[in-house]
Design a protein around this motif. Sequence first.
Motif, short mmCIF file in Angstrom:
data_model
loop_
_atom_site.label_atom_id
_atom_site.label_comp_id
_atom_site.label_asym_id
_atom_site.label_seq_id
_atom_site.Cartn_x
_atom_site.Cartn_y
_atom_site.Cartn_z
N ASN A 16 0.83 -1.20 0.00
CA ASN A 16 0.00 0.00 0.00
C ASN A 16 0.86 1.24 0.00
OD1 ASN A 16 -2.57 -1.00 -0.13
ND2 ASN A 16 -2.59 -1.47 2.07
N ARG A 17 0.90 1.89 -1.14
CA ARG A 17 1.78 3.06 -1.24
C ARG A 17 0.94 4.29 -1.56
NH1 ARG A 17 5.68 1.86 -5.90
NH2 ARG A 17 3.78 1.10 -6.86
N THR A 18 1.50 5.46 -1.26
CA THR A 18 0.89 6.71 -1.71
C THR A 18 1.95 7.47 -2.47
OG1 THR A 18 -0.55 6.76 0.21
CG2 THR A 18 -0.34 8.81 -1.04
N ILE A 19 1.64 7.71 -3.75
CA ILE A 19 2.62 8.37 -4.61
C ILE A 19 2.02 9.65 -5.19
CG2 ILE A 19 3.91 8.11 -6.78
CD1 ILE A 19 4.17 5.11 -5.95
N LEU A 175 -5.55 19.15 -8.82
CA LEU A 175 -5.28 18.27 -7.67
C LEU A 175 -6.30 17.14 -7.73
CD1 LEU A 175 -4.26 17.20 -5.03
CD2 LEU A 175 -5.29 19.12 -3.84
N ILE A 176 -5.85 15.97 -8.13
CA ILE A 176 -6.76 14.81 -8.23
C ILE A 176 -6.18 13.68 -7.40
CG2 ILE A 176 -7.67 13.01 -9.78
CD1 ILE A 176 -7.96 15.10 -11.94
N GLU A 177 -7.03 13.11 -6.56
CA GLU A 177 -6.61 11.97 -5.75
C GLU A 177 -7.39 10.73 -6.20
OE1 GLU A 177 -7.33 12.33 -1.54
OE2 GLU A 177 -6.05 10.61 -1.08
N VAL A 178 -6.66 9.66 -6.50
CA VAL A 178 -7.29 8.39 -6.85
C VAL A 178 -7.02 7.42 -5.71
CG1 VAL A 178 -7.40 6.52 -8.55
CG2 VAL A 178 -6.84 8.85 -9.30
N LEU A 179 -8.10 6.97 -5.09
CA LEU A 179 -7.93 6.11 -3.92
C LEU A 179 -7.62 4.69 -4.32
CD1 LEU A 179 -10.88 7.48 -1.76
CD2 LEU A 179 -8.44 8.00 -1.50
N SER A 180 -6.99 3.97 -3.40
CA SER A 180 -6.66 2.56 -3.64
C SER A 180 -7.95 1.78 -3.93
CB SER A 180 -5.96 2.01 -2.39
OG SER A 180 -5.74 0.64 -2.57
N GLY A 181 -7.93 1.04 -5.02
CA GLY A 181 -9.13 0.29 -5.42
C GLY A 181 -9.93 1.03 -6.49
N ALA A 240 -3.04 -0.20 -17.95
CA ALA A 240 -4.44 0.06 -18.28
C ALA A 240 -5.35 -0.46 -17.17
CB ALA A 240 -4.80 -0.59 -19.61
N ASN A 241 -4.88 -1.48 -16.48
CA ASN A 241 -5.64 -2.04 -15.37
C ASN A 241 -5.31 -1.35 -14.04
OD1 ASN A 241 -7.40 -4.61 -15.93
ND2 ASN A 241 -5.69 -4.68 -17.36
N GLY A 242 -4.54 -0.28 -14.12
CA GLY A 242 -4.19 0.46 -12.90
C GLY A 242 -3.13 -0.21 -12.07
N ILE A 243 -2.37 -1.12 -12.69
CA ILE A 243 -1.33 -1.85 -11.96
C ILE A 243 0.05 -1.39 -12.42
CG2 ILE A 243 -0.29 -4.14 -11.57
CD1 ILE A 243 -3.18 -5.24 -12.07
#
Length: 412
Positions: A16-19, A175-181, A240-243
Amino acid sequence: MLSNEAKTAFYETAMNRTIFHIDLDAFFVTVEQVLNPALRGKPVIVGGRPDRRGVVASASYEARKFGVHAAMPLSQAKRLCPDAVFLTGHFNRYREYSEKFMAILADYSPCLEPGGLDEAYLDVTGCENFGSWRALAMKIKERTKKETGLVASVGIAPCKVVAKIASDLGKPDGLIEVLSGGEKQFLAPLPVQKLPGVGQKTAKVLLSMGIRTIGQLAAMPSETFKNRFGAGIAWLHEHANGIDDSVVEMRGEARSISRETTFETDTTDRDFLKATLRYFAEKLGSELRETDKRARTVGIKLRYADFETVNRSLTSQEATNLDDEIFKRAVSLLESALAKKSRPVRLVGLEVSNLVRGEGQLSLFDAEAKRQEQLDRAIDRVRDTYGFDAIQTGYTLDLKQKYSGKTKDSTQ
Ligand code: TTP
Ligand code: MG
């Protein structure tokens, strides 16, 4: 050999990282507007005089309204936006402002990877977040504005590629935040061109297959993608799968070295997985010996067909640079991972980290290890002269037929 269990820590790496990806808006142009306030709010283009050959390096957002963009010939920019102010630019000043900007970012995490003068990834996992990641991003934006006069757009996400797309999408002053999942959902509606690495050509091929959005690309079965484009760019389908588990790479000395490969066809063949790990162990071992380093940690990465990724590592007091030792540790990790979950594997990787210089504790006392190291070094010399394939160990011989040899190398 792991002679002292008590000295060995075994853990599964938390992923679980925040970048943050931070990119300055219209960088060259904004520096010019800071230096000369009369230019603010106007269409400004840095690149050179419009009657000369050359292209637009940076265009203010006012000029972009007219269709002007980077890499466009200056003559065309002049036609689209005749009232724009054209400047040749001051590269030394841009470098100065870039240094100020990077210094601000470095205040929030040591894990900083500049990607040019005006952009950087910042891994803030575990750092103070001022109440929320958004609040930290606001702090960075405010300080950038106050201390340099420049405007930063920030993307926050659990991985690099999504953070980069998010910072771009929010521009200007974003400023856009994309949450895990939420990565897949965020990417799905965007055009495929938003994926770094997809240029005009790839976009055309994808369009001819009816694929216009990142979501459509993500939905393509992974085997179909690999058959059509090759396992070598399997990462694009993963993005493309967010990985994207590439790490934020700090400048400076290598902290780890790794090799990984995505197979042409997913596999459940343990011997094949072991042979691949053996091949990587020999590669990494020889690199360690060459740079006179030893590793205390050996880690493997397995990605299953459904993209689930497992990282396991083993840390020992005994630093090693021996092929056999790295391989043994890797195999014990592999077996323990597969004992939990034995499903088709699409990718395998091996990493050595916790690098130390010079003599490891093990070899100081262990005559057998010394002898083994001399043998490994002798093999290195033959391979240096005749190529890596000049010597095949029993383990890797099998690979020759099966394996395309496309691997991803990484030094961090
Ligand atoms: P970018 O970040 O791509 O562009 P930008 O900062 O001007 O605009 P924005 O980020 O808001 O979209 O590039 C940073 C700087 O690099 C840019 O100001 C000028 C320089 N540059 C070139 O010299 N040539 C180019 O083709 C590009 C794209 C950028
Ligand atoms: Mg920029």
